[in-house]
Enzyme design. Structure first.
Site, PDB file in Angstrom:
ATOM      1  N   ARG A   1      11.752  -6.303   5.058  1.00  0.00           N
ATOM      2  CA  ARG A   1      11.646  -4.851   4.821  1.00  0.00           C
ATOM      3  C   ARG A   1      12.642  -4.100   5.702  1.00  0.00           C
ATOM      4  NH1 ARG A   1       6.008  -1.769   5.402  1.00  0.00           N
ATOM      5  NH2 ARG A   1       5.942  -2.920   7.366  1.00  0.00           N
TER       6      ARG A   1
ATOM      7  N   ARG B   1      -0.771  -9.078  13.095  1.00  0.00           N
ATOM      8  CA  ARG B   1      -1.312  -8.058  12.183  1.00  0.00           C
ATOM      9  C   ARG B   1      -2.189  -8.694  11.100  1.00  0.00           C
ATOM     10  NH1 ARG B   1       4.099  -5.535  10.451  1.00  0.00           N
ATOM     11  NH2 ARG B   1       2.932  -4.202   9.026  1.00  0.00           N
TER      12      ARG B   1
ATOM     13  N   ARG C   1      11.302  -2.295  11.374  1.00  0.00           N
ATOM     14  CA  ARG C   1      10.202  -1.913  12.270  1.00  0.00           C
ATOM     15  C   ARG C   1       9.984  -2.988  13.324  1.00  0.00           C
ATOM     16  NH1 ARG C   1       5.240   0.078   8.435  1.00  0.00           N
ATOM     17  NH2 ARG C   1       4.097  -1.190   9.930  1.00  0.00           N
TER      18      ARG C   1
ATOM     19  N   LYS D   1       0.841  -1.215   0.000  1.00  0.00           N
ATOM     20  CA  LYS D   1       0.000   0.000   0.000  1.00  0.00           C
ATOM     21  C   LYS D   1       0.869   1.256   0.000  1.00  0.00           C
ATOM     22  CE  LYS D   1      -2.075  -0.927   3.911  1.00  0.00           C
ATOM     23  NZ  LYS D   1      -1.365  -2.181   4.244  1.00  0.00           N
TER      24      LYS D   1
ATOM     25  N   ARG E   1      -9.593   1.392   8.886  1.00  0.00           N
ATOM     26  CA  ARG E   1      -9.261  -0.010   9.126  1.00  0.00           C
ATOM     27  C   ARG E   1     -10.370  -0.727   9.891  1.00  0.00           C
ATOM     28  NH1 ARG E   1      -3.328   0.815   8.883  1.00  0.00           N
ATOM     29  NH2 ARG E   1      -2.356  -1.216   9.079  1.00  0.00           N
TER      30      ARG E   1
HETATM   31  P1  AP5 Z   1       4.900  -1.610   1.851  1.00  0.00           P
HETATM   32  O1  AP5 Z   1       4.610  -0.749   0.655  1.00  0.00           O
HETATM   33  O2  AP5 Z   1       5.673  -1.024   2.962  1.00  0.00           O
HETATM   34  O3  AP5 Z   1       3.562  -2.323   2.347  1.00  0.00           O
HETATM   35  P2  AP5 Z   1       2.336  -1.754   3.170  1.00  0.00           P
HETATM   36  O4  AP5 Z   1       1.108  -2.425   2.647  1.00  0.00           O
HETATM   37  O5  AP5 Z   1       2.345  -0.264   3.198  1.00  0.00           O
HETATM   38  O6  AP5 Z   1       2.704  -2.378   4.576  1.00  0.00           O
HETATM   39  P3  AP5 Z   1       2.636  -1.782   6.047  1.00  0.00           P
HETATM   40  O7  AP5 Z   1       3.289  -2.823   6.917  1.00  0.00           O
HETATM   41  O8  AP5 Z   1       3.193  -0.422   6.135  1.00  0.00           O
HETATM   42  O9  AP5 Z   1       1.122  -1.786   6.276  1.00  0.00           O
HETATM   43  P4  AP5 Z   1       0.403  -1.858   7.602  1.00  0.00           P
HETATM   44  O10 AP5 Z   1      -0.958  -1.591   7.135  1.00  0.00           O
HETATM   45  O11 AP5 Z   1       0.554  -3.082   8.402  1.00  0.00           O
HETATM   46  O12 AP5 Z   1       1.174  -0.804   8.500  1.00  0.00           O
HETATM   47  P5  AP5 Z   1       0.873   0.705   8.870  1.00  0.00           P
HETATM   48  O13 AP5 Z   1       2.158   1.416   8.861  1.00  0.00           O
HETATM   49  O14 AP5 Z   1      -0.252   1.257   8.087  1.00  0.00           O
HETATM   50  O15 AP5 Z   1       5.691  -2.916   1.306  1.00  0.00           O
HETATM   51  C1  AP5 Z   1       6.112  -3.920   2.204  1.00  0.00           C
HETATM   52  C2  AP5 Z   1       7.483  -4.458   1.758  1.00  0.00           C
HETATM   53  O16 AP5 Z   1       7.344  -5.076   0.463  1.00  0.00           O
HETATM   54  C3  AP5 Z   1       8.570  -3.390   1.582  1.00  0.00           C
HETATM   55  O17 AP5 Z   1       9.809  -3.931   1.901  1.00  0.00           O
HETATM   56  C4  AP5 Z   1       8.523  -3.054   0.087  1.00  0.00           C
HETATM   57  O18 AP5 Z   1       9.759  -2.590  -0.372  1.00  0.00           O
HETATM   58  C5  AP5 Z   1       8.164  -4.413  -0.511  1.00  0.00           C
HETATM   59  N1  AP5 Z   1       7.337  -4.326  -1.704  1.00  0.00           N
HETATM   60  C6  AP5 Z   1       6.310  -3.470  -1.968  1.00  0.00           C
HETATM   61  N2  AP5 Z   1       5.769  -3.735  -3.161  1.00  0.00           N
HETATM   62  C7  AP5 Z   1       6.463  -4.796  -3.665  1.00  0.00           C
HETATM   63  C8  AP5 Z   1       6.371  -5.539  -4.892  1.00  0.00           C
HETATM   64  N3  AP5 Z   1       5.420  -5.252  -5.824  1.00  0.00           N
HETATM   65  N4  AP5 Z   1       7.244  -6.559  -5.071  1.00  0.00           N
HETATM   66  C9  AP5 Z   1       8.172  -6.872  -4.131  1.00  0.00           C
HETATM   67  N5  AP5 Z   1       8.314  -6.191  -2.958  1.00  0.00           N
HETATM   68  C10 AP5 Z   1       7.465  -5.173  -2.754  1.00  0.00           C
HETATM   69  O19 AP5 Z   1       0.338   0.532  10.387  1.00  0.00           O
HETATM   70  C11 AP5 Z   1       1.196   0.139  11.420  1.00  0.00           C
HETATM   71  C12 AP5 Z   1       0.420   0.058  12.718  1.00  0.00           C
HETATM   72  O20 AP5 Z   1      -0.106   1.356  13.040  1.00  0.00           O
HETATM   73  C13 AP5 Z   1      -0.807  -0.860  12.703  1.00  0.00           C
HETATM   74  O21 AP5 Z   1      -0.481  -2.210  12.963  1.00  0.00           O
HETATM   75  C14 AP5 Z   1      -1.646  -0.243  13.825  1.00  0.00           C
HETATM   76  O22 AP5 Z   1      -1.150  -0.598  15.096  1.00  0.00           O
HETATM   77  C15 AP5 Z   1      -1.405   1.265  13.626  1.00  0.00           C
HETATM   78  N6  AP5 Z   1      -2.399   1.866  12.729  1.00  0.00           N
HETATM   79  C16 AP5 Z   1      -2.166   2.454  11.521  1.00  0.00           C
HETATM   80  N7  AP5 Z   1      -3.300   2.901  10.980  1.00  0.00           N
HETATM   81  C17 AP5 Z   1      -4.282   2.599  11.865  1.00  0.00           C
HETATM   82  C18 AP5 Z   1      -5.695   2.772  11.846  1.00  0.00           C
HETATM   83  N8  AP5 Z   1      -6.340   3.350  10.810  1.00  0.00           N
HETATM   84  N9  AP5 Z   1      -6.397   2.333  12.911  1.00  0.00           N
HETATM   85  C19 AP5 Z   1      -5.792   1.746  13.982  1.00  0.00           C
HETATM   86  N10 AP5 Z   1      -4.467   1.535  14.050  1.00  0.00           N
HETATM   87  C20 AP5 Z   1      -3.713   1.957  12.990  1.00  0.00           C
END
Ligand code: AP5
Length: 208
Positions: free
Chosen positions: A122, A166, A155, A13, A88
């Protein structure tokens, strides 16, 4: 244009939302990044959020909703934005629907095995925040950021136990949003299993 990126942790994402925001010249708002910034600066919100995030749990709705509402009131959101990681839960989705018009929801999917590979390898730049993958999107030799030459870090929630939690939390609390947005006829599904550029072509088509 207001776009939401939906999908399990690690589907790409953030990678795709940054590229689409650049190409559409709109803002990229990641609730994960905002929360991590609050944790780093030890704000009241950051202190409350940290233990949930480290365990792979969602931060309580009322805290995240307040943070997002405050962000969306700023002037720089007037031309449109991409929300990455919000909503979410159904409660968050209902709230956002009462505040803004959502034009499109892009739902990226990748199988769980690939998600674990993506998250466990990552790494993130400690200075500019650029994301890397040790096998797919490699940093400079020596493990430095290719943009600003700073050190990279992993992370806390990319450790195996938190990744599993997660994924479970995503299935129970976030996946129901797929049907929620399907019913509103604004959902576009994207297969996220290809290369970054290949997926981006699909994302661009889905957003137009
Ligand atoms: P990446 O692009 O980083 O993936 P992502 O989907 O953004 O993953 P996140 O882990 O950031 O999502 P998340 O939803 O768990 O975490 P968030 O920070 O929002 O890609 C992942 C890896 O793959 C990278 O190494 C990248 O280089 C690689 N990659 C990407 N595309 C690729 C491809 N096509 N081919 C190969 N490799 C590829 O949330 C973190 C925490 O914050 C949550 O757990 C929660 O505690 C809190 N939080 C955040 N938002 C909320 C909310 N709305 N409500 C409640 N809690 C929340």
């Amino acid at each position: 244009m207001n776009i939401i990126f939906l999908g399990a942790p690690g589907v790409g994402k953030g990678t795709q939302a940054i590229k689409l925001a650049e190409s559409l010249s709109i803002l990229h708002i990641s609730t994960g990044d905002m929360l991590r910034e609050n944790v780093a600066f030890k704000t009241d919100l950051g202190i409350k959020a940290k233990s949930y995030m480290d365990q792979g749990l969602l931060v309580p709705d009322e805290l995240v909703i307040e943070m997002v509402q405050e962000r969306l009131q700023r002037k720089d959101c007037s031309k449109g934005f991409i929300l990455d990681g919000f909503p979410r839960t159904i409660k968050q989705a209902n709230k956002i629907a009462s505040v803004i018009q959502v034009n499109k929801v892009i739902n990226i999917s990748v199988d769980d095995e690939e998600i674990v590979k993506r998250l466990s390898r990552r790494r993130i730049c400690s200075s500019c925040g650029k994301g890397f993958h040790l096998d797919y999107i490699k940093p400079k030799p020596g493990g430095k950021c290719d943009k600003c030459n700073s050190d990279l870090y992993q992370r806390d929630d990319d450790k195996p136990e938190a990744i599993q939690k997660r994924l479970e939390v995503y299935k129970n609390q976030t996946q129901p949003l797929i049907d929620y947005y399907k019913e509103k006829n604004i959902l576009a599904d994207v297969d996220g299993s290809g290369s970054v550029d290949g997926v981006f072509d699909l994302v661009k088509k889905a957003s137009s």
